[in-house]
Scaffold this motif. Sequence first.
Motif, PDB file in Angstrom:
ATOM      1  N   MET A 122      40.402 -17.434  29.580  1.00  0.00           N
ATOM      2  CA  MET A 122      41.075 -15.883  28.857  1.00  0.00           C
ATOM      3  C   MET A 122      40.815 -15.097  27.628  1.00  0.00           C
ATOM      4  SD  MET A 122      45.392 -14.467  28.975  1.00  0.00           S
ATOM      5  CE  MET A 122      45.308 -14.638  27.022  1.00  0.00           C
ATOM      6  N   TRP A 142      47.463 -10.205  30.108  1.00  0.00           N
ATOM      7  CA  TRP A 142      46.553  -9.258  31.168  1.00  0.00           C
ATOM      8  C   TRP A 142      45.918  -9.315  29.144  1.00  0.00           C
ATOM      9  CZ3 TRP A 142      49.096  -5.577  29.863  1.00  0.00           C
ATOM     10  CH2 TRP A 142      50.498  -5.692  30.400  1.00  0.00           C
ATOM     11  N   THR A 194      41.861  -9.089  27.008  1.00  0.00           N
ATOM     12  CA  THR A 194      41.074  -9.560  27.905  1.00  0.00           C
ATOM     13  C   THR A 194      40.150  -8.219  28.334  1.00  0.00           C
ATOM     14  OG1 THR A 194      42.238  -8.394  30.365  1.00  0.00           O
ATOM     15  CG2 THR A 194      42.580 -11.365  29.283  1.00  0.00           C
ATOM     16  N   GLN A 201      39.646  -1.495  31.323  1.00  0.00           N
ATOM     17  CA  GLN A 201      40.709  -0.147  32.094  1.00  0.00           C
ATOM     18  C   GLN A 201      40.986   0.749  30.913  1.00  0.00           C
ATOM     19  OE1 GLN A 201      44.511  -1.564  32.472  1.00  0.00           O
ATOM     20  NE2 GLN A 201      44.810  -0.763  34.923  1.00  0.00           N
ATOM     21  N   ALA A 212      38.774  -6.635  30.371  1.00  0.00           N
ATOM     22  CA  ALA A 212      39.533  -6.450  31.404  1.00  0.00           C
ATOM     23  C   ALA A 212      40.449  -5.298  31.442  1.00  0.00           C
ATOM     24  CB  ALA A 212      39.805  -7.047  33.333  1.00  0.00           C
ATOM     25  N   TRP A 213      41.367  -5.698  30.329  1.00  0.00           N
ATOM     26  CA  TRP A 213      42.333  -4.804  30.002  1.00  0.00           C
ATOM     27  C   TRP A 213      41.858  -4.250  29.680  1.00  0.00           C
ATOM     28  CZ3 TRP A 213      46.629  -3.074  29.242  1.00  0.00           C
ATOM     29  CH2 TRP A 213      46.929  -2.112  28.502  1.00  0.00           C
TER      30      TRP A 213
END
Length: 370
Positions: free
Chosen positions: A1, A334, A337, A343, A339-340
């Motif tokens: 991560m 999370w 990251t 998003q 992905a965060w």
Amino acid sequence: MQEPPRGAAAPHPYAALEPRHVLDALEAVGIRADGRLLQLNSYENRVFLVHDEDGRALVAKFYRPGRWSDAQLAEEHRLLAELQAEDLPVIAPLALQPDGRDAQAIAQAPASLARVRLRPGDAGAERPSLALAVWPCRAGHGPELDDPSTLRWLGRLMARLHQVGARERFSARPTLDAEAFGWQSHARLRDDGHITPAEWPAWDSACRQALELATQALADTPTATLRLHGDCHPGNILWRSPDGDDARRGPQLVDFDDARNGPAVQDLWMLLSGEREAMQQQLGAVLSGYRQIRRFDGRELRLIEPLRTLRMVHHSAWLAERWDDPAFPAAFPWFGTPAWWSQQTVQLRQQIEAMTEPPLDDPADWGLDD
């Protein structure tokens, strides 16, 4: 991560809030607890459920150091006292009795606010100082926001709150605007390196475009500002049933920690959810209740999506700024990251689309105005 923000080496001030120190602090303000202690779910402050020797359930809040000045905290408590005097369903803090040694009253603040000096375990260590307030504990559940009668009730409650809030403005607490909530949050995230390099260009582009639209919307929409709850999401509304201590039923507002100056719609839009058609019907119910008590300027509906955008950007900056608090990495693993941030970029692009669409219709056009 991916490791998000770079943490501070010094212990966080909340590290001194061991159970015995919490009980010592309560005793220093005149509350003798019976030893039962439960830390409640709160990230910004440290909040504990305690019981005094008479068996009363109480909620003790230790305010995060450095977030608000004593003058700003005093304004929150004065607003709560004013609302309680008008018989609004708020849970106001109790009067405290500082002992003058480990706890002192805050100058020009209500008696419900005190500053306590904790007793750290290490000999010779600095004794951190925290602002403290104590509330009676009230039970309840979230409001049923799919029920039009509930939304009308909440609309009336918000109107009553705003009637009081409009009497004057906060002088120490800030005003909700695009600069403080949006652009300053963007700058902190940029300068502190919280965003992963690969995701930065897309996020930065979407964020700048979204903030430009939000800034323009606020500039183009003249609104009256008043003292607000500021964070009136469903989690800050307790729906109560009559019990032995209180015969009232219905909503009670809690947690005025984010109270600030701003437009009335800030306290309304977080009651709306779902697709546009669903939000339109919810809005109609809220405003039909609101307008029974107070006029609502329909132009403020243009600010719903801009205000939502500012909240999104501010939330990311808030998580980054709090990363030195051990509670945050544990609760938000999370965050930071790739992905965060991907998003967040998608959601900001959705906000750009939402801000370029026509605003929700004013239910006054449906014949619901007073």
